[in-house]
Design a protein around this motif. Sequence first.
Motif, PDB file in Angstrom:
ATOM      1  N   THR A 135      27.618 -17.994  10.384  1.00  0.00           N
ATOM      2  CA  THR A 135      28.707 -18.719  11.061  1.00  0.00           C
ATOM      3  C   THR A 135      29.948 -18.597  10.181  1.00  0.00           C
ATOM      4  O   THR A 135      29.843 -18.291   8.987  1.00  0.00           O
ATOM      5  N   VAL A 192      28.257 -29.062   6.950  1.00  0.00           N
ATOM      6  CA  VAL A 192      28.395 -27.985   7.944  1.00  0.00           C
ATOM      7  C   VAL A 192      27.627 -26.747   7.473  1.00  0.00           C
ATOM      8  O   VAL A 192      26.754 -26.240   8.174  1.00  0.00           O
ATOM      9  N   ALA A 193      27.976 -26.290   6.295  1.00  0.00           N
ATOM     10  CA  ALA A 193      27.304 -25.132   5.683  1.00  0.00           C
ATOM     11  C   ALA A 193      27.456 -25.341   4.184  1.00  0.00           C
ATOM     12  O   ALA A 193      28.524 -25.083   3.644  1.00  0.00           O
ATOM     13  N   ASP A 194      26.415 -25.804   3.565  1.00  0.00           N
ATOM     14  CA  ASP A 194      26.455 -26.214   2.171  1.00  0.00           C
ATOM     15  C   ASP A 194      27.098 -25.143   1.295  1.00  0.00           C
ATOM     16  O   ASP A 194      26.713 -23.976   1.392  1.00  0.00           O
TER      17      ASP A 194
ATOM     18  N   PRO B  15      19.623  -4.825  13.553  1.00  0.00           N
ATOM     19  CA  PRO B  15      19.075  -4.578  12.227  1.00  0.00           C
ATOM     20  C   PRO B  15      17.584  -4.836  12.155  1.00  0.00           C
ATOM     21  O   PRO B  15      16.969  -4.626  11.138  1.00  0.00           O
ATOM     22  N   ILE B  69      23.395 -22.960   2.946  1.00  0.00           N
ATOM     23  CA  ILE B  69      22.426 -23.627   3.817  1.00  0.00           C
ATOM     24  C   ILE B  69      23.214 -24.127   5.023  1.00  0.00           C
ATOM     25  O   ILE B  69      24.137 -24.933   4.880  1.00  0.00           O
ATOM     26  N   ILE B  70      22.860 -23.641   6.196  1.00  0.00           N
ATOM     27  CA  ILE B  70      23.639 -23.940   7.398  1.00  0.00           C
ATOM     28  C   ILE B  70      23.076 -25.165   8.125  1.00  0.00           C
ATOM     29  O   ILE B  70      21.873 -25.244   8.384  1.00  0.00           O
ATOM     30  N   ALA B  73      24.984 -24.891  13.772  1.00  0.00           N
ATOM     31  CA  ALA B  73      24.853 -23.499  14.201  1.00  0.00           C
ATOM     32  C   ALA B  73      24.638 -23.451  15.709  1.00  0.00           C
ATOM     33  O   ALA B  73      24.330 -24.471  16.326  1.00  0.00           O
ATOM     34  N   PRO B  74      24.790 -22.262  16.307  1.00  0.00           N
ATOM     35  CA  PRO B  74      24.447 -22.123  17.721  1.00  0.00           C
ATOM     36  C   PRO B  74      22.987 -22.526  17.965  1.00  0.00           C
ATOM     37  O   PRO B  74      22.161 -22.416  17.060  1.00  0.00           O
ATOM     38  N   PHE B  77      19.541 -20.967  16.733  1.00  0.00           N
ATOM     39  CA  PHE B  77      19.032 -21.063  15.362  1.00  0.00           C
ATOM     40  C   PHE B  77      18.634 -22.507  15.066  1.00  0.00           C
ATOM     41  O   PHE B  77      19.345 -23.435  15.439  1.00  0.00           O
ATOM     42  N   TYR B  81      18.942 -23.865   7.937  1.00  0.00           N
ATOM     43  CA  TYR B  81      18.382 -22.588   7.496  1.00  0.00           C
ATOM     44  C   TYR B  81      19.357 -21.972   6.491  1.00  0.00           C
ATOM     45  O   TYR B  81      20.520 -22.397   6.401  1.00  0.00           O
ATOM     46  N   VAL B  83      21.258 -18.591   4.749  1.00  0.00           N
ATOM     47  CA  VAL B  83      21.641 -17.176   4.843  1.00  0.00           C
ATOM     48  C   VAL B  83      22.210 -16.759   3.489  1.00  0.00           C
ATOM     49  O   VAL B  83      22.690 -17.604   2.722  1.00  0.00           O
ATOM     50  N   LEU B  95      23.478  -9.000   4.894  1.00  0.00           N
ATOM     51  CA  LEU B  95      23.335 -10.432   5.145  1.00  0.00           C
ATOM     52  C   LEU B  95      22.041 -10.687   5.897  1.00  0.00           C
ATOM     53  O   LEU B  95      21.733 -10.002   6.873  1.00  0.00           O
ATOM     54  N   GLN B  97      18.752 -13.947   6.690  1.00  0.00           N
ATOM     55  CA  GLN B  97      18.247 -15.289   6.426  1.00  0.00           C
ATOM     56  C   GLN B  97      17.337 -15.254   5.203  1.00  0.00           C
ATOM     57  O   GLN B  97      16.702 -14.236   4.908  1.00  0.00           O
ATOM     58  N   ILE B 119      13.510 -15.543  13.260  1.00  0.00           N
ATOM     59  CA  ILE B 119      14.766 -16.140  12.772  1.00  0.00           C
ATOM     60  C   ILE B 119      15.500 -16.940  13.839  1.00  0.00           C
ATOM     61  O   ILE B 119      16.413 -17.692  13.512  1.00  0.00           O
ATOM     62  N   ARG B 128      13.153 -14.295  18.247  1.00  0.00           N
ATOM     63  CA  ARG B 128      13.815 -13.148  17.621  1.00  0.00           C
ATOM     64  C   ARG B 128      13.246 -12.975  16.214  1.00  0.00           C
ATOM     65  O   ARG B 128      13.334 -13.872  15.389  1.00  0.00           O
ATOM     66  N   SER B 130      13.016 -10.643  12.629  1.00  0.00           N
ATOM     67  CA  SER B 130      13.932  -9.798  11.864  1.00  0.00           C
ATOM     68  C   SER B 130      13.458  -9.643  10.431  1.00  0.00           C
ATOM     69  O   SER B 130      12.623 -10.421   9.960  1.00  0.00           O
ATOM     70  N   PHE B 131      14.050  -8.696   9.745  1.00  0.00           N
ATOM     71  CA  PHE B 131      13.913  -8.683   8.282  1.00  0.00           C
ATOM     72  C   PHE B 131      14.495  -9.999   7.762  1.00  0.00           C
ATOM     73  O   PHE B 131      15.388 -10.584   8.375  1.00  0.00           O
TER      74      PHE B 131
END
Lengths: 381, 137
Positions: A135, A192-194, B15, B69-70, B73-74, B77, B81, B83, B95, B97, B119, B128, B130-131
């Motif tokens: 994001t 939101v996103a650490d 990917p 750490i998100i 998110a949409p 997800f 989690y 990334v 990039l 997860q 993921i 979904r 993924s790697f």
Amino acid sequence: MNGSGEVFVIGGAMTPFGKHPDVSAEALAQTAVLEAIEDAGIDRRSIEAAYVGSVFQGSLAGQRVLKDLGMTGMPIINLENACSSGATALSQAWLAVAAGQVETALVIGLEKLSSRGSGPLALNTGDPEIDQGLTMPALYAMRTRAYFDKHGGSIEQVAQVTVKNRRHAATNSYAQFRDACTVEQVLASRPVADPITLLQMCPNADGAAAVVISAKPKETGGQKNVRILGSVVASGKFAQGYRDLTVPDISIQAAQRAYEMAGIGPRDVNLAEVHDAAAIAEVIYYEALGFCEPGEGLHFLSAGETSIGGRVPVNPSGGLLCRGHPLGATGVAQIVEIMWHLTGRAGDRQVEGAKIGLAHCTGGGIWGVDNGACSIHVLGV
Amino acid sequence: MKEAVITAIETSAKPADVAGRATWLAGCECGECGRKYFPKRGFCTECGSQHAMRDARIEGPGKLYSHSIIHIAPKTFKVPYAVGYVDLPGDVRVLGQIVGWEDGPLTQGMEMQIGYAPIAEEPDGSVRESFVFQPKR
């Protein structure tokens, strides 16, 4: 300057930025256009072309705005360049005026985001990083961590950007968030996103802004005329390999070109409106724009150098963090803010004696480039 | 006169094509300049070669450059989690997860292995896969 002649910003206006669910994007833009024309002191029929920046407003946004003002027949050019759409529209209008194609042009930036729901804006699908769950706030979060790893610093220091910009916005009735806040409040806001919390990210907004530019200076009766000294649009360079997230090559490249065109250096800038979509971004841009050395951004901030009264006040309007970010409108609103300061009309937040202002807009998250599009303008009196 | 043809410059946006679901990513390498890419692409952005790309393994482990750490998110997800950008050998940054992020702090330079995991949940309810990356602790 590349063109043959000088270009002046002879008028400008913006709507208050915020949530305007009951007002159409067209009506917001029409409000800004009429006020900008009035500010310029010209007849609307002397405008020979319009350049219109927006992202999500659909086909022919400019025509939909201008037809109801009886301002059609002239060329209307609609432009999309993500967060830099409005600034890109200005750059194209500047080119047309500087080259002598038209004498006077109108620039509009508009966006209505409240109708798209809350939360982070949905990004393009089909992008490999977004498919993995990236994001925009997470990208800024990774920039924040990369900055700490390279230069040191703490999230408390980064939160000072929001505190400073809230202080600046306190008397700006065009800004969405004007209440003072503390570092503790910034860090206690929703994660939101650490390590990024909600108050470190700019809010979505609805809004519009417009400026009138001309080869003919304004008949001011003694008031200063604002000139466009530099106008640059850059795109981010694609790279697969390791890159330093604290070094935004697109903004650095655009700044170098803009300074060269204007014949100035970063130390000549008296105020700047920069793209603080996230708090960390403003710190990184102090360094990219050359206001301080790499790694010095957090210290530069805490020393008050970017506050009103400091060496180079940054975001005296409160920036995107307080004004909000109606994508296409932001770049034009930055120009309006700088015009107000250069002509001594910024009220309680006036940067005293400002002669040169810089506007920096950048954005668009696509895989492999630092940012999709960046635009920088240098204005002077 | 040259025959009119459309030359597709293909860039694989998927990917998740991990052969063997194992320790390497199915990327490509330019036969002219040696630049490696993931995901695969047909056109070399470095040297401009259009017909020189060949399949190449992008091997792990790599080193974590940065992460987050998100929490918002949409809907596809499940939050929270993690990334992160992982720098794989041969100047390829990817990039992905990060699984196992709950088990201890993530730090820059930490060694990351390539793995494979669900993921996201698609709107139609399918999963979904993924790697992914996993810290080597």
